[in-house]
Scaffold this motif. Structure first.
Motif, PDB file in Angstrom:
ATOM      1  N   PRO A   1       0.685  -1.269  -0.020  1.00 23.78           N
ATOM      2  CA  PRO A   1      -0.017   0.019   0.044  1.00 23.78           C
ATOM      3  C   PRO A   1       0.705   1.366   0.012  1.00 23.78           C
ATOM      4  O   PRO A   1       2.114   1.334   0.633  1.00 23.78           O
ATOM      5  N   GLN A   2       0.364   2.325  -0.712  1.00 27.67           N
ATOM      6  CA  GLN A   2       0.942   3.434  -0.840  1.00 27.67           C
ATOM      7  C   GLN A   2       0.132   4.805  -0.237  1.00 27.67           C
ATOM      8  O   GLN A   2      -1.196   4.660  -0.310  1.00 27.67           O
ATOM      9  N   LEU A   3       0.523   5.708   0.605  1.00 30.58           N
ATOM     10  CA  LEU A   3       0.002   6.835   0.898  1.00 30.58           C
ATOM     11  C   LEU A   3      -0.218   7.918  -0.365  1.00 30.58           C
ATOM     12  O   LEU A   3       1.051   8.579  -0.634  1.00 30.58           O
ATOM     13  N   ILE A   4      -1.259   8.037  -0.938  1.00 32.84           N
ATOM     14  CA  ILE A   4      -1.304   8.959  -2.160  1.00 32.84           C
ATOM     15  C   ILE A   4      -2.449  10.133  -2.042  1.00 32.84           C
ATOM     16  O   ILE A   4      -3.605   9.706  -1.776  1.00 32.84           O
ATOM     17  N   ASP A   5      -1.946  11.512  -1.946  1.00 34.16           N
ATOM     18  CA  ASP A   5      -2.668  12.413  -1.749  1.00 34.16           C
ATOM     19  C   ASP A   5      -3.831  12.244  -0.359  1.00 34.16           C
ATOM     20  O   ASP A   5      -5.165  12.445  -0.437  1.00 34.16           O
ATOM     21  N   GLY A   6      -3.272  11.877   0.623  1.00 36.28           N
ATOM     22  CA  GLY A   6      -3.974  11.682   1.972  1.00 36.28           C
ATOM     23  C   GLY A   6      -4.702  10.404   2.294  1.00 36.28           C
ATOM     24  O   GLY A   6      -5.370  10.194   3.309  1.00 36.28           O
ATOM     25  N   LYS A   7      -4.689   9.521   1.134  1.00 35.57           N
ATOM     26  CA  LYS A   7      -5.354   8.367   1.091  1.00 35.57           C
ATOM     27  C   LYS A   7      -4.636   7.251   0.786  1.00 35.57           C
ATOM     28  O   LYS A   7      -3.700   7.291  -0.195  1.00 35.57           O
ATOM     29  N   ILE A   8      -4.611   6.185   1.368  1.00 33.53           N
ATOM     30  CA  ILE A   8      -3.798   4.689   1.354  1.00 33.53           C
ATOM     31  C   ILE A   8      -4.449   3.984   0.372  1.00 33.53           C
ATOM     32  O   ILE A   8      -5.825   3.676   0.257  1.00 33.53           O
ATOM     33  N   ARG A   9      -3.735   3.606  -0.566  1.00 31.08           N
ATOM     34  CA  ARG A   9      -4.218   2.927  -1.709  1.00 31.08           C
ATOM     35  C   ARG A   9      -3.712   1.450  -1.541  1.00 31.08           C
ATOM     36  O   ARG A   9      -2.485   1.148  -1.393  1.00 31.08           O
ATOM     37  N   ILE A  10      -4.751   0.644  -1.449  1.00 25.37           N
ATOM     38  CA  ILE A  10      -4.177  -1.052  -1.650  1.00 25.37           C
ATOM     39  C   ILE A  10      -4.579  -1.770  -2.918  1.00 25.37           C
ATOM     40  O   ILE A  10      -4.832  -1.223  -3.676  1.00 25.37           O
ATOM     41  N   HIS A  11      -4.144  -3.046  -2.620  1.00 26.08           N
ATOM     42  CA  HIS A  11      -4.223  -3.714  -3.935  1.00 26.08           C
ATOM     43  C   HIS A  11      -5.827  -3.747  -4.502  1.00 26.08           C
ATOM     44  O   HIS A  11      -6.656  -4.129  -3.610  1.00 26.08           O
ATOM     45  N   ASP A  12      -5.979  -3.529  -5.496  1.00 24.03           N
ATOM     46  CA  ASP A  12      -7.430  -3.626  -6.200  1.00 24.03           C
ATOM     47  C   ASP A  12      -7.993  -4.844  -5.999  1.00 24.03           C
ATOM     48  O   ASP A  12      -9.296  -4.974  -5.805  1.00 24.03           O
ATOM     49  N   GLY A  13      -7.300  -6.086  -5.704  1.00 26.68           N
ATOM     50  CA  GLY A  13      -8.000  -7.536  -5.522  1.00 26.68           C
ATOM     51  C   GLY A  13      -8.653  -7.479  -4.301  1.00 26.68           C
ATOM     52  O   GLY A  13      -9.359  -8.229  -4.104  1.00 26.68           O
ATOM     53  N   MET A  14      -8.283  -6.428  -3.290  1.00 30.72           N
ATOM     54  CA  MET A  14      -8.935  -6.596  -1.917  1.00 30.72           C
ATOM     55  C   MET A  14     -10.196  -6.174  -2.060  1.00 30.72           C
ATOM     56  O   MET A  14     -11.192  -6.815  -1.263  1.00 30.72           O
TER      57      MET A  14
END
Length: 595
Positions: free
Chosen positions: A62-75
């Motif tokens: 996961p990465q923090l991008i523009d104040g939001k954590i992005r996780i794997h789309d498969g989740m």
């Protein structure tokens, strides 16, 4: 495969007789067929949805991008599926939308998920634990407002305890709660770190069960209260920002697919929290979730260790290397490494750890069910025994699966040290478990400092009675009588060491009493798993004579692993007892400046 269905069925239905739970009214709608259907459904999700993402989620963390954590789309489809199929609230009552499924069976299903992909497994079960706190201690308004969307997977649940300057010492938290004009509604301000699933883009909202201190309340642990602090709060028919910001994300050595967030709460004085239960009782409420989570941590560690075991077992069967020690002719074909005694030793070590740990954890799960459905003395007995076993059920698998996954890497040799094989990932993922939900040191203090002496030692007395009952049964079976005698001997040594330490406490020498609490926990854990192996051996020996060929191999494997554990692991109690009774207080007398 990442787990053994045969072993899980053996543990659940032959050793534990989990089907007997259906004799109780609460579980009467279930039977062996429905339990098997639950386990089959879990396996299907694990195989088709979770396991294929195991490596991807590790490589693309996961990465923090523009104040939001992005996780794997498969989740996203996994979380949706878990919600739709009712996994989050499966153990809850029918009138709450649950299935009244025994915790024993739900934890067995959880074990399958965790063995397939630990990171992917945690999201839904964290929501279930958090929702359980709200339904147990919260008002009906809080229950109606928050839990339905947590059950469905639309909203994520977390528990937010740790702060930058308060880890295990929760009495030192500084997150504050200031009353508003509305009863039960507070303004929250502070920071929380290491919050699992504390923010991610696979859900609409995150509901934090958060510890904070109401201004003007008692100091220390007595002043801690529990609040529901949503990332977004409801106003009218809309969700609006609740001033809970993701200030950072921690990048970990393992368990990378699940985000761990740093939260800033109320930095703009706009964070609202809703009091759960009564003021200043938050720590006692949270301990319900923490105790459930501690058993879950042991299960997580066991699941990862199990996956590593089966990966190294498969490799050992396929990998040719060298010849048997007595074979001197280099023209002869190489043998698979599983035929080398030292490789078998490492495989036996793994098998003894993971199958012994699973036995203990499912036993603890059944105790949890019995506490729910029993009354009177039977309920009290199950409650006291589970309380005593919890630090062991959390810590033994956590510590030992670090070692067992290391053995898996060793079996693969150089291949095990590469990302081309999964065991290096399992090795990294195992390491978190001795840390979170209370470090091993904390659980050592809990066991020796509290659990052994609580209720005038009644819990310990029940434990020794239960172990002695198994020893007595095994002593009647010729083939395993020797092991009953060995366990009796080591149980006596543990009682002797316990008496020595309690003598120190009785003289007021508390620092000496607790200095080696972690070693006491280790000793207790080794003996407890020996007890579980004797339980398994009783059933295996009983069924061996009438078993089909495949099952005969299975039962023989159980009996050989019992032999290994008693020959290689149980004997370690000797050195631990010697240390626990020593008068050399080196760790107390060592000065910080001498390091």
């Amino acid at each position: 495969m990442f787990f053994s269905k045969r072993d899980l069925q053996f543990q659940l239905f032959e050793v534990l007789d989990s089907e007997s739970l259906t004799k109780y009214e609460y579980f009467q709608d279930h039977n062996r067929e429905s339990f098997d259907m639950v386990l089959d459904a879990a396996e299907s999700i694990a195989v088709k949805m979770m396991h294929p993402l195991l490596i991807e989620m590790d490589r693309n963390e996961p990465q923090l991008i523009d104040g939001k954590i992005r996780i794997h789309d498969g989740m996203k489809p996994i979380i949706k599926k878990m919600g739709e199929d009712g996994w989050v609230n499966a153990a809850f009552r029918y009138d709450e939308g649950g299935q009244q499924l025994p915790v024993t069976i739900l934890n067995a299903a959880g074990f399958i998920f965790q063995a397939s992909n630990y990171s992917a497994s945690i999201f839904s079960f964290m929501s279930g634990g958090s929702a359980n706190l709200i339904r147990t201690f919260g008002s009906q308004e809080l229950i109606d407002t928050f839990t339905p969307n947590m059950y469905s997977g639309k909203w994520q649940g977390t528990m937010a305890l740790t702060e930058p300057d308060a880890g295990s010492s929760l009495s030192d938290i500084s997150t504050s709660a200031e009353p508003t004009e509305k009863e039960g509604v507070f303004k929250i301000k502070g920071q929380k770190i290491y919050i699992s699933a504390g923010d991610h883009d696979a859900c609409e909202n995150v509901i934090h069960l958060m510890l904070a201190k109401i201004k003007g309340g008692p100091i220390g642990a007595k002043g801690i209260s529990l609040f529901v602090v949503p990332q977004k709060r409801i106003e009218g028919s809309q969700l609006i920002d609740n001033d809970v910001l993701t200030a950072g994300i921690f990048h970990k050595m393992g368990y990378k697919g699940a985000p761990i967030a740093h939260l800033s709460i109320g930095s703009n004085d706009g964070a609202i929290g809703y009091l759960v239960g009564e003021p200043h009782k938050g720590l006692s409420y949270m301990f319900q979730l923490m105790n459930e989570a501690r058993v879950s941590v042991g299960l997580n560690a066991t699941a990862i260790g199990t996956a590593a075991y089966y990966a190294s077992l498969a490799y050992a069967k396929e990998r040719p290397q060298g010849r048997k020690i007595a074979e001197k002719d280099p023209s002869k074909p190489q043998t698979s490494i599983i035929n080398h005694a030292d490789v078998k030793r490492m495989l036996l070590f793994q098998k003894s750890v993971v199958e012994g740990s699973l036995s203990l954890l499912l036993f603890c799960s059944k105790l949890s069910d019995l506490i729910h459905i029993e009354t009177g003395e039977a309920k009290e007995r199950a409650s006291l025994l589970l309380d005593l076993l919890t630090p062991i059920a959390k810590s033994f698998p956590s510590e030992m699966c670090c070692l067992s996954t290391s053995a898996a890497v060793q079996i693969l040799g150089g291949a095990g040290y590469t990302t081309d094989f999964p065991v290096e990932q399992y090795y990294r993922e195992a390491r978190i478990h001795p840390i979170h939900e209370g470090t091993t040191g904390i659980h050592g203090l809990d066991l020796l400092g509290r659990k052994i002496t609580i209720h005038n030692g009644k819990a310990a007395q029940i434990y020794f009675e239960e172990v002695s009952k198994t020893i007595k049964e095994a002593s009647q079976v010729t083939e395993i009588q020797l092991f009953s005698e060995k366990l009796q001997k080591y149980l006596g040594k543990a009682q002797q060491a316990t008496g020595h330490l309690l003598g120190l406490a009785g003289k007021g020498e508390i620092e000496k009493y607790l200095a080696d609490a972690t070693l006491y926990l280790e000793m207790f854990g080794i003996i407890t798993i020996a007890w579980q192996w004797l339980n398994q051996a009783l059933i295996a020996q009983q069924n061996l004579a009438t078993a089909h060929e495949a099952d005969r191999d299975f039962y023989q494997g159980k009996l050989m692993t019992l032999r290994y554990y008693y020959e290689y692991e149980l004997v370690k109690v000797d050195s631990l007892v010697k240390r626990l009774q020593s008068t050399d207080n080196v760790t107390i007398e060592m000065q910080s400046g001498w390091f």
